[in-house]
Design a protein around this motif. Structure first.
Motif, PDB file in Angstrom:
ATOM      1  N   ARG A 141       0.845  -1.192   0.000  1.00 51.57           N
ATOM      2  CA  ARG A 141       0.000   0.000   0.000  1.00 51.57           C
ATOM      3  C   ARG A 141       0.877   1.237   0.000  1.00 51.57           C
ATOM      4  NH1 ARG A 141      -4.589  -0.497   4.516  1.00 51.57           N
ATOM      5  NH2 ARG A 141      -5.656   0.966   3.137  1.00 51.57           N
ATOM      6  N   ALA A 142       0.518   2.207  -0.796  1.00 54.44           N
ATOM      7  CA  ALA A 142       1.288   3.444  -0.883  1.00 54.44           C
ATOM      8  C   ALA A 142       1.346   4.121   0.484  1.00 54.44           C
ATOM      9  CB  ALA A 142       0.659   4.375  -1.911  1.00 54.44           C
ATOM     10  N   GLY A 143       2.544   4.491   0.899  1.00 54.45           N
ATOM     11  CA  GLY A 143       2.714   5.196   2.159  1.00 54.45           C
ATOM     12  C   GLY A 143       2.677   4.328   3.389  1.00 54.45           C
ATOM     13  N   VAL A 144       2.572   2.997   3.206  1.00 56.37           N
ATOM     14  CA  VAL A 144       2.537   2.074   4.338  1.00 56.37           C
ATOM     15  C   VAL A 144       3.720   1.114   4.215  1.00 56.37           C
ATOM     16  CG1 VAL A 144       1.212   0.285   5.540  1.00 56.37           C
ATOM     17  CG2 VAL A 144       0.018   2.199   4.440  1.00 56.37           C
ATOM     18  N   ALA A 145       4.566   1.098   5.224  1.00 52.64           N
ATOM     19  CA  ALA A 145       5.734   0.210   5.176  1.00 52.64           C
ATOM     20  C   ALA A 145       5.289  -1.247   5.135  1.00 52.64           C
ATOM     21  CB  ALA A 145       6.618   0.458   6.394  1.00 52.64           C
ATOM     22  N   LEU A 146       5.944  -2.034   4.301  1.00 51.22           N
ATOM     23  CA  LEU A 146       5.611  -3.452   4.198  1.00 51.22           C
ATOM     24  C   LEU A 146       6.112  -4.175   5.453  1.00 51.22           C
ATOM     25  CD1 LEU A 146       4.312  -5.435   2.185  1.00 51.22           C
ATOM     26  CD2 LEU A 146       6.607  -5.898   1.306  1.00 51.22           C
ATOM     27  N   GLU A 147       5.236  -4.921   6.070  1.00 49.74           N
ATOM     28  CA  GLU A 147       5.590  -5.649   7.280  1.00 49.74           C
ATOM     29  C   GLU A 147       6.717  -6.641   6.982  1.00 49.74           C
ATOM     30  OE1 GLU A 147       1.224  -4.655   7.074  1.00 49.74           O
ATOM     31  OE2 GLU A 147       2.644  -5.715   5.783  1.00 49.74           O
ATOM     32  N   PRO A 148       7.638  -6.871   7.921  1.00 48.25           N
ATOM     33  CA  PRO A 148       8.752  -7.801   7.661  1.00 48.25           C
ATOM     34  C   PRO A 148       8.294  -9.189   7.222  1.00 48.25           C
ATOM     35  CG  PRO A 148       9.191  -6.527   9.642  1.00 48.25           C
ATOM     36  CD  PRO A 148       7.792  -6.181   9.223  1.00 48.25           C
ATOM     37  N   SER A 149       7.218  -9.694   7.812  1.00 45.61           N
ATOM     38  CA  SER A 149       6.747 -11.023   7.421  1.00 45.61           C
ATOM     39  C   SER A 149       6.241 -11.023   5.983  1.00 45.61           C
ATOM     40  CB  SER A 149       5.632 -11.499   8.358  1.00 45.61           C
ATOM     41  OG  SER A 149       4.519 -10.617   8.323  1.00 45.61           O
ATOM     42  N   ASN A 150       5.567  -9.958   5.579  1.00 48.80           N
ATOM     43  CA  ASN A 150       5.089  -9.877   4.201  1.00 48.80           C
ATOM     44  C   ASN A 150       6.228  -9.624   3.224  1.00 48.80           C
ATOM     45  OD1 ASN A 150       2.423 -10.481   4.640  1.00 48.80           O
ATOM     46  ND2 ASN A 150       1.704  -8.351   4.616  1.00 48.80           N
ATOM     47  N   ALA A 151       7.240  -8.879   3.643  1.00 53.23           N
ATOM     48  CA  ALA A 151       8.411  -8.672   2.782  1.00 53.23           C
ATOM     49  C   ALA A 151       9.114  -9.998   2.525  1.00 53.23           C
ATOM     50  CB  ALA A 151       9.365  -7.672   3.426  1.00 53.23           C
ATOM     51  N   ALA A 152       9.254 -10.816   3.547  1.00 50.83           N
ATOM     52  CA  ALA A 152       9.882 -12.131   3.380  1.00 50.83           C
ATOM     53  C   ALA A 152       9.017 -13.032   2.509  1.00 50.83           C
ATOM     54  CB  ALA A 152      10.112 -12.770   4.747  1.00 50.83           C
ATOM     55  N   PHE A 153       7.704 -12.981   2.701  1.00 51.64           N
ATOM     56  CA  PHE A 153       6.780 -13.776   1.896  1.00 51.64           C
ATOM     57  C   PHE A 153       6.860 -13.363   0.436  1.00 51.64           C
ATOM     58  CE2 PHE A 153       2.072 -14.613   0.891  1.00 51.64           C
ATOM     59  CZ  PHE A 153       2.321 -15.934   0.523  1.00 51.64           C
ATOM     60  N   ASP A 154       6.902 -12.053   0.184  1.00 51.91           N
ATOM     61  CA  ASP A 154       7.002 -11.537  -1.178  1.00 51.91           C
ATOM     62  C   ASP A 154       8.287 -12.029  -1.847  1.00 51.91           C
ATOM     63  OD1 ASP A 154       6.213  -9.794  -3.385  1.00 51.91           O
ATOM     64  OD2 ASP A 154       7.844  -8.488  -2.732  1.00 51.91           O
ATOM     65  N   ALA A 155       9.400 -11.967  -1.133  1.00 54.76           N
ATOM     66  CA  ALA A 155      10.680 -12.421  -1.696  1.00 54.76           C
ATOM     67  C   ALA A 155      10.631 -13.909  -2.015  1.00 54.76           C
ATOM     68  CB  ALA A 155      11.812 -12.122  -0.714  1.00 54.76           C
ATOM     69  N   ASP A 156      10.006 -14.692  -1.131  1.00 53.21           N
ATOM     70  CA  ASP A 156       9.879 -16.128  -1.368  1.00 53.21           C
ATOM     71  C   ASP A 156       9.027 -16.408  -2.597  1.00 53.21           C
ATOM     72  OD1 ASP A 156      10.047 -19.024  -0.469  1.00 53.21           O
ATOM     73  OD2 ASP A 156       7.877 -18.716  -0.420  1.00 53.21           O
ATOM     74  N   LEU A 157       7.916 -15.699  -2.743  1.00 55.10           N
ATOM     75  CA  LEU A 157       7.040 -15.897  -3.905  1.00 55.10           C
ATOM     76  C   LEU A 157       7.778 -15.584  -5.201  1.00 55.10           C
ATOM     77  CD1 LEU A 157       3.712 -14.312  -2.610  1.00 55.10           C
ATOM     78  CD2 LEU A 157       4.123 -16.738  -3.040  1.00 55.10           C
ATOM     79  N   ARG A 158       8.493 -14.449  -5.213  1.00 50.52           N
ATOM     80  CA  ARG A 158       9.187 -14.038  -6.431  1.00 50.52           C
ATOM     81  C   ARG A 158      10.338 -14.988  -6.776  1.00 50.52           C
ATOM     82  NH1 ARG A 158       7.368  -8.974  -7.933  1.00 50.52           N
ATOM     83  NH2 ARG A 158       6.112  -7.948  -6.318  1.00 50.52           N
ATOM     84  N   ALA A 159      10.925 -15.605  -5.748  1.00 51.29           N
ATOM     85  CA  ALA A 159      11.975 -16.603  -6.004  1.00 51.29           C
ATOM     86  C   ALA A 159      11.387 -17.868  -6.618  1.00 51.29           C
ATOM     87  CB  ALA A 159      12.704 -16.935  -4.704  1.00 51.29           C
ATOM     88  N   ARG A 160      10.173 -18.198  -6.226  1.00 48.93           N
ATOM     89  CA  ARG A 160       9.505 -19.383  -6.761  1.00 48.93           C
ATOM     90  C   ARG A 160       9.004 -19.161  -8.177  1.00 48.93           C
ATOM     91  NH1 ARG A 160       5.351 -20.125  -2.036  1.00 48.93           N
ATOM     92  NH2 ARG A 160       4.337 -21.561  -3.493  1.00 48.93           N
ATOM     93  N   ASN A 161       8.525 -17.938  -8.435  1.00 51.46           N
ATOM     94  CA  ASN A 161       8.013 -17.600  -9.768  1.00 51.46           C
ATOM     95  C   ASN A 161       8.080 -16.084  -9.917  1.00 51.46           C
ATOM     96  OD1 ASN A 161       6.351 -16.948 -12.018  1.00 51.46           O
ATOM     97  ND2 ASN A 161       5.233 -18.862 -11.791  1.00 51.46           N
ATOM     98  N   PRO A 162       8.877 -15.582 -10.863  1.00 50.17           N
ATOM     99  CA  PRO A 162       9.030 -14.132 -10.985  1.00 50.17           C
ATOM    100  C   PRO A 162       7.744 -13.400 -11.362  1.00 50.17           C
ATOM    101  CG  PRO A 162      10.127 -15.279 -12.793  1.00 50.17           C
ATOM    102  CD  PRO A 162       9.742 -16.320 -11.805  1.00 50.17           C
ATOM    103  N   GLU A 163       6.719 -14.134 -11.794  1.00 46.04           N
ATOM    104  CA  GLU A 163       5.430 -13.509 -12.115  1.00 46.04           C
ATOM    105  C   GLU A 163       4.518 -13.396 -10.895  1.00 46.04           C
ATOM    106  OE1 GLU A 163       3.788 -13.889 -16.307  1.00 46.04           O
ATOM    107  OE2 GLU A 163       4.418 -15.951 -15.861  1.00 46.04           O
TER     108      GLU A 163
END
Length: 201
Positions: A141-163
Motif C-alpha cells: 500500500r502506498a505510504g505504508v511500510a511493508l511488514e517484515p513477514s510480508n516482505a519475506a513472503f514476497d521475496a519467497d514468492l518471487r523466487a519461486r516464480n518471478p510472475e
C-alpha cells in the motif's frame, strides 16, 4: 482421512476462515449465487456454505486436483448448497455468465498479473450493479511500510516464480475501476492481510 480421501488440508484456511466469514456475513446478499475463484482445497467454501445456507455456492479452480478436493469436502460435509466445482482459470474464458457475488481469497499474489486482469474483466462482466467482489490477502500500500513477514513472503514468492508477488493495492484498484468496480472498503485482517470489498457500479 483415509488413504483414498481426496480432501486436501490448507492450515491457513482454518486460521482465516472465521475472520473472513465475519466480514462476509455483512457484505454478501441474503440470497443468490456466490462464485469463488481459486477455491483451492475447498475448505473455505464448505465453511461459508454451512454458515450461510441461504446462498448457493459455486466453487472453481483451474487445478483438477483442487477440484477433486473441493468435491470431496462437499460430499463429506453433505452440503446441498454447493455446486460441483468448475474448471476455471481467471485469466481465460469463464464457464459462468452470472453471479451475485464473487470471492477470491489468496490468489492475486500467487498468480501472474494476467490472472488479476482476468478476474476484474470477468467480475465486471457477470456481476450485477451493486454486486460484491471480495478479495483477501496481503498487499503493498502506498505510504505504508511493508511488514517484515510480508516482505519475506514476497521475496519467497518471487523466487519461486518471478510472475508472482504481492501486488500494489492501488494497481489492483485501478485495474478494477477499468471494469466498472469501485473499492467500497479495505479492512485490516489477522496476519497482516486485508479484506478488500469492491462493488460493481
Amino acid at each position: 482421512m483415509t488413504s483414498q480421501d481426496l480432501r486436501r488440508i490448507a492450515p491457513a484456511a482454518a486460521r482465516n476462515r472465521d475472520p473472513i466469514l465475519n466480514v462476509l456475513r455483512d457484505a454478501l446478499p441474503p440470497s443468490g449465487v456466490v462464485l469463488e475463484l481459486a477455491s483451492g482445497s475447498g475448505e473455505h467454501i464448505v465453511h461459508f456454505a454451512r454458515a450461510l445456507p441461504d446462498l448457493h455456492w459455486q466453487p472453481s479452480d483451474p487445478s483438477p486436483d483442487a477440484c477433486a478436493s473441493i468435491a470431496a469436502w462437499t460430499a463429506a460435509e453433505g452440503l446441498d448448497n454447493v455446486a460441483p466445482p468448475l474448471a476455471l482459470d481467471a485469466a481465460g474464458e469463464w464457464p459462468v455468465t452470472r453471479a451475485d457475488a464473487i470471492l477470491c481469497i489468496n490468489m492475486i499474489h500467487i498468480s501472474p498479473w494476467a490472472a488479476t486482469q482476468g478476474l476484474m474483466r470477468g467480475a465486471g462482466a457477470i456481476l450485477p450493479s451493486g454486486g460484491l467482489l471480495y478479495l483477501y490477502g496481503p498487499y503493498r500500500r502506498a505510504g505504508v511500510a511493508l511488514e517484515p513477514s510480508n516482505a519475506a513472503f514476497d521475496a519467497d514468492l518471487r523466487a519461486r516464480n518471478p510472475e508472482w508477488g504481492l501486488r500494489d493495492l492501488e494497481d489492483v484498484s485501478a485495474c478494477a475501476a477499468r471494469h466498472g468496480l469501485r473499492v467500497e472498503a479495505v479492512l485490516p485482517m489477522p496476519a497482516n492481510n486485508l479484506s478488500v470489498l469492491l462493488r460493481r457500479v
